[in-house]
Enzyme design. Sequence first.
Site, short mmCIF file in Angstrom:
data_model
loop_
_atom_site.label_atom_id
_atom_site.label_comp_id
_atom_site.label_asym_id
_atom_site.label_seq_id
_atom_site.Cartn_x
_atom_site.Cartn_y
_atom_site.Cartn_z
N LYS A 208 0.80 -1.22 0.00
CA LYS A 208 0.00 0.00 0.00
C LYS A 208 0.84 1.27 0.00
CE LYS A 208 -3.99 -2.03 2.39
NZ LYS A 208 -4.88 -1.94 3.57
N GLY A 386 7.66 -1.38 11.00
CA GLY A 386 6.99 -0.12 11.28
C GLY A 386 7.84 0.83 12.09
#
Length: 405
Positions: A208, A386
């Site tokens: 994404k 992350g």
Amino acid sequence: MTTRTLKDLLDEGVEGRHILVRSDFNVPLNDDGEITDPGRIDASLPTIQALIDGGAKVILSAHLGRPKGEANPKFSLAPVAEALSERLGQYVALAGDVTGEDAHERANGLNDGDVMLIENVRFDARETSKDEAERGAFADELAALAADNGAFVSDGFGVVHRAQASVYDVAKRLPAYAGYLVEQELDKLSSVKDNPTSPYVVVLGGSKVSDKLGVIEALAEKADKVIIGGGMCYTFLTAQGHNTQKSLLQEEMIDTCKDLLAKYGDKIVLPVDLLAAAEFDNDAETKIVDLDGIPEGWLSTDIGPETAKKYAEIIAESKTVFWNGPMGVFEKPNFAEGTRAVAQAMIDATANNGSFTVVGGGDSAASVRVLGLDEDGFSHISTGGGASLELLEGKDLPGVAVLNS
């Protein structure tokens, strides 16, 4: 204020003290509940072993998967306890609960140099609660396991970007220190963030654009080139006017990609050819196509060979490379060649050009092991996808900031 480290704690002395360690044991399991990639467990061992050698009573905490605040055998840390026992050469007991009676009894029964693991902290909904009071109550219970003379060691880099009870709130309740893994991650990644040697190349993949938007904008300001692959490249290609057929696409991000290309077009590098597949299956019919050559109803599952060659050439001329996100569906062997080419180019750049090469955790780190590549061929393989992205993006990491408070 300087972050206190495990060395500081060991210098103070840990013998006979309960030391609560937040590790990152969020490892992938197969359908039989077997660990398929123990990388994060292996990365945790130096901190745990140092505490054992110092005579500490070690209590490990971690999460696995997304049990959504309820006890679920599917997400038990039992396989992790077994793996730790094998690697440490001593029994690591798993408590039957998180902060309940069994956890307390086992913690109270530890001898110097013993290690135990409490159950998945995400079995308790308060771990990830947005309510500070709820998280604080859970953190009180976690801190109580460490008794009166305890301390907390933050060693789960993969979770330091989350203000969660076992990461953030507990560090306010016990003397808190950065473990060897967190210290090493911060050192390696901060050198990329603050002082990258040019040419600086960023390689971004994954599914994404929205997940990487902030880091694209932040790193495009610093990097010489930003190479785009993986599922996110199809939204960029669509923004350029190409028909990507049934390839992964974020329609709501097309205009954003147009803006990024307008602003950073001289830096952003996109595929020149693609691997197309008739369906999302490793045994599906495939063909190499140009950017407008995906057959109707087909999809792309990897970058093509000319793109892989182009990307490798850019990486070969680099001095600093940061990579986060595979180039294709590497889990399926027939769609893994783009990811393999990028990873191998980084290994070659490290060896031949003295480049500082960093694999930014997550699927990228997993792909290195799945593809059987030499982990020692990179300068650093992060355990936190992350967390590494947010650090490079310039965001504060709550689990690190609290160690300085």
